[in-house]
Scaffold this motif. Structure first.
Motif, PDB file in Angstrom:
ATOM      1  N   UNK A   1      -8.530  17.165  -7.078  1.00 49.25           N
ATOM      2  CA  UNK A   1      -7.624  16.712  -6.065  1.00 49.25           C
ATOM      3  C   UNK A   1      -7.271  15.176  -6.218  1.00 49.25           C
ATOM      4  N   UNK A   2      -5.883  14.468  -6.316  1.00 49.20           N
ATOM      5  CA  UNK A   2      -5.611  13.009  -6.513  1.00 49.20           C
ATOM      6  C   UNK A   2      -5.151  12.558  -5.492  1.00 49.20           C
ATOM      7  N   UNK A   3      -5.449  11.477  -5.020  1.00 48.37           N
ATOM      8  CA  UNK A   3      -4.924  10.901  -3.803  1.00 48.37           C
ATOM      9  C   UNK A   3      -4.856   9.320  -3.989  1.00 48.37           C
ATOM     10  N   UNK A   4      -4.442   8.723  -2.769  1.00 48.02           N
ATOM     11  CA  UNK A   4      -4.186   7.212  -2.648  1.00 48.02           C
ATOM     12  C   UNK A   4      -4.754   6.704  -1.346  1.00 48.02           C
ATOM     13  N   UNK A   5      -5.490   5.766  -1.401  1.00 47.27           N
ATOM     14  CA  UNK A   5      -5.990   5.063  -0.432  1.00 47.27           C
ATOM     15  C   UNK A   5      -4.789   4.392   0.452  1.00 47.27           C
ATOM     16  N   UNK A   6      -4.511   4.822   1.586  1.00 49.95           N
ATOM     17  CA  UNK A   6      -3.258   4.237   2.429  1.00 49.95           C
ATOM     18  C   UNK A   6      -3.589   3.008   3.024  1.00 49.95           C
ATOM     19  N   UNK A   7      -5.088   2.699   3.306  1.00 53.54           N
ATOM     20  CA  UNK A   7      -5.569   1.564   4.128  1.00 53.54           C
ATOM     21  C   UNK A   7      -5.234   0.158   3.329  1.00 53.54           C
ATOM     22  N   UNK A   8      -5.315   0.455   1.991  1.00 55.00           N
ATOM     23  CA  UNK A   8      -4.939  -1.000   1.188  1.00 55.00           C
ATOM     24  C   UNK A   8      -3.675  -1.345   1.161  1.00 55.00           C
ATOM     25  N   UNK A   9      -2.720  -0.314   1.122  1.00 54.07           N
ATOM     26  CA  UNK A   9      -1.167  -0.813   1.036  1.00 54.07           C
ATOM     27  C   UNK A   9      -0.835  -1.395   2.634  1.00 54.07           C
ATOM     28  N   UNK A  10      -1.557  -0.774   3.701  1.00 50.70           N
ATOM     29  CA  UNK A  10      -1.284  -1.218   4.962  1.00 50.70           C
ATOM     30  C   UNK A  10      -1.918  -2.617   5.218  1.00 50.70           C
ATOM     31  N   UNK A  11      -2.887  -2.796   4.739  1.00 52.19           N
ATOM     32  CA  UNK A  11      -3.637  -4.293   4.713  1.00 52.19           C
ATOM     33  C   UNK A  11      -2.673  -5.264   3.974  1.00 52.19           C
ATOM     34  N   UNK A  12      -2.294  -4.616   2.581  1.00 50.54           N
ATOM     35  CA  UNK A  12      -1.317  -5.788   1.824  1.00 50.54           C
ATOM     36  C   UNK A  12      -0.040  -6.080   2.797  1.00 50.54           C
ATOM     37  N   UNK A  13       0.363  -5.105   3.534  1.00 53.27           N
ATOM     38  CA  UNK A  13       1.745  -5.519   4.333  1.00 53.27           C
ATOM     39  C   UNK A  13       1.613  -6.311   5.624  1.00 53.27           C
ATOM     40  N   UNK A  14       0.301  -6.061   6.234  1.00 54.64           N
ATOM     41  CA  UNK A  14       0.160  -6.908   7.273  1.00 54.64           C
ATOM     42  C   UNK A  14      -0.867  -8.251   7.495  1.00 54.64           C
ATOM     43  N   UNK A  15      -2.079  -8.049   6.525  1.00 53.30           N
ATOM     44  CA  UNK A  15      -2.810  -9.203   6.287  1.00 53.30           C
ATOM     45  C   UNK A  15      -2.264 -10.180   5.213  1.00 53.30           C
ATOM     46  N   UNK A  16      -2.385 -11.508   5.730  1.00 50.54           N
ATOM     47  CA  UNK A  16      -1.861 -12.436   4.850  1.00 50.54           C
ATOM     48  C   UNK A  16      -3.042 -12.781   3.791  1.00 50.54           C
ATOM     49  N   UNK A  17      -2.803 -13.019   2.378  1.00 48.52           N
ATOM     50  CA  UNK A  17      -3.650 -13.360   1.500  1.00 48.52           C
ATOM     51  C   UNK A  17      -4.462 -12.136   0.751  1.00 48.52           C
ATOM     52  N   UNK A  18      -4.006 -10.962   1.081  1.00 46.28           N
ATOM     53  CA  UNK A  18      -4.492  -9.861   0.748  1.00 46.28           C
ATOM     54  C   UNK A  18      -3.766  -8.790  -0.150  1.00 46.28           C
ATOM     55  N   UNK A  19      -4.093  -8.401  -1.232  1.00 44.35           N
ATOM     56  CA  UNK A  19      -3.336  -7.256  -2.051  1.00 44.35           C
ATOM     57  C   UNK A  19      -4.112  -6.435  -2.858  1.00 44.35           C
ATOM     58  N   UNK A  20      -3.908  -5.046  -2.328  1.00 45.08           N
ATOM     59  CA  UNK A  20      -4.895  -4.006  -2.759  1.00 45.08           C
ATOM     60  C   UNK A  20      -4.372  -2.894  -3.432  1.00 45.08           C
ATOM     61  N   UNK A  21      -4.878  -1.883  -3.982  1.00 42.66           N
ATOM     62  CA  UNK A  21      -4.620  -0.548  -4.305  1.00 42.66           C
ATOM     63  C   UNK A  21      -5.684   0.217  -4.923  1.00 42.66           C
ATOM     64  N   UNK A  22      -5.721   1.438  -4.384  1.00 45.97           N
ATOM     65  CA  UNK A  22      -7.026   2.480  -4.842  1.00 45.97           C
ATOM     66  C   UNK A  22      -6.247   3.889  -4.980  1.00 45.97           C
ATOM     67  N   UNK A  23      -6.727   4.497  -6.086  1.00 46.96           N
ATOM     68  CA  UNK A  23      -6.459   5.935  -6.290  1.00 46.96           C
ATOM     69  C   UNK A  23      -7.653   6.613  -6.429  1.00 46.96           C
ATOM     70  N   UNK A  24      -7.747   7.766  -5.961  1.00 46.53           N
ATOM     71  CA  UNK A  24      -8.959   8.676  -5.751  1.00 46.53           C
ATOM     72  C   UNK A  24      -8.908  10.084  -6.483  1.00 46.53           C
ATOM     73  N   UNK A  25      -9.999  10.637  -6.765  1.00 50.68           N
ATOM     74  CA  UNK A  25      -9.972  11.804  -7.240  1.00 50.68           C
ATOM     75  C   UNK A  25     -11.177  12.438  -6.910  1.00 50.68           C
ATOM     76  N   UNK A  26     -11.186  13.897  -6.862  1.00 54.07           N
ATOM     77  CA  UNK A  26     -12.534  14.639  -6.808  1.00 54.07           C
ATOM     78  C   UNK A  26     -12.277  16.071  -7.421  1.00 54.07           C
TER      79      UNK A  26
END
Length: 237
Positions: free
Chosen positions: A44-69
């Motif tokens: 199972x492969x995925x993407x953490x949507x919280x980090x792109x959302x934070x990147x879009x609305x929070x000044x001074x933050x950039x993040x991206x994460x992929x997940x697997x199980x």
């Protein structure tokens, strides 16, 4: 405040998705086929949507994460997360930037007993996390008793501290809902305990990618994730 708002928005969306997913599978035309769905094993492969959302609305933050199980038994899953983060900290007496990458490896246990045909989970997980990063000190405040200067001065002397690292143990709890066949939506919260770190000379690690913000002398941290993922079935049992 932005993180709290994101968390509660995610919780409401996931609750709505769970209701939708359950209603869509409550009246199957073929019960035997649905039972077979519950026995799928795969990656199972995925993407953490919280980090792109934070990147879009929070000044001074950039993040991206992929997940697997990967499902290794009826209840247990091997799990891995890979990510990158950059966080700028701007305060009255200190301006700095932390940037780097991290991984987390461990396992999840599904405590939820699914109905036939469902692959939802209420899970608890344990992770070992490791981050490799750098800290850039942009400016800092100093106090002086010299009458010819103001009492407080902001000194701009950029310095970069490289080859830093940190490790931690992380407890994770969350829920995972199958929206459609093989497509999952998940929400989790994390409690972290730092076990090691390298610190810059005459400075401190104010933010560690993957671990998040550090609080004074405390070795604990918190986090959350909001993940969409897809299961690639490999075999059935």
């Amino acid at each position: 405040m932005q993180r709290i708002l994101l968390f509660f928005i995610s919780l409401m969306l996931l609750s709505t998705a769970a209701v939708f997913a359950q209603e869509s599978t409550e009246s199957p035309s073929d019960t035997l086929a649905l039972k077979k769905r519950d026995n799928k094993y795969g990656l199972r492969l995925g993407v953490d949507l919280a980090k792109p959302l934070r990147t879009a609305i929070e000044d001074g933050y950039t993040g991206f994460e992929i997940t697997a199980d990967f499902r290794v038994s009826k209840r247990f899953y091997a799990a891995l997360e890979l990510g990158t983060e950059e966080k700028e900290r701007l305060e009255e007496n200190l301006n700095s930037i932390a940037r780097g990458s991290y991984f987390k490896i461990g396992a999840d246990f599904n405590a939820y007993d699914n109905w036939p045909g469902l692959n939802n989970s209420i899970f608890a997980g344990l992770r070992y996390g490791f981050s490799s990063f750098e800290q850039e000190l942009l400016s800092y405040g100093i106090y002086t008793t010299d009458q010819s200067y103001e009492e407080f001065q902001l000194r701009e002397e950029p310095q970069t501290f490289e080859s830093l690292n940190a490790s931690w143990i992380e407890l994770m709890v969350g829920v995972k809902t199958e929206l459609f066949n093989n497509l999952f939506l998940s929400l989790n919260v994390q409690l972290k305990r730092r076990i090691s770190e390298t610190k810059p000379e005459n400075f401190d690690n104010l933010y560690i990618p993957g671990f998040n913000r550090t609080y004074d002398e405390s070795s604990f941290g918190v986090g959350y994730g909001y993940t969409i993922s897809y299961l690639i079935p490999i075999f059935k049992r």
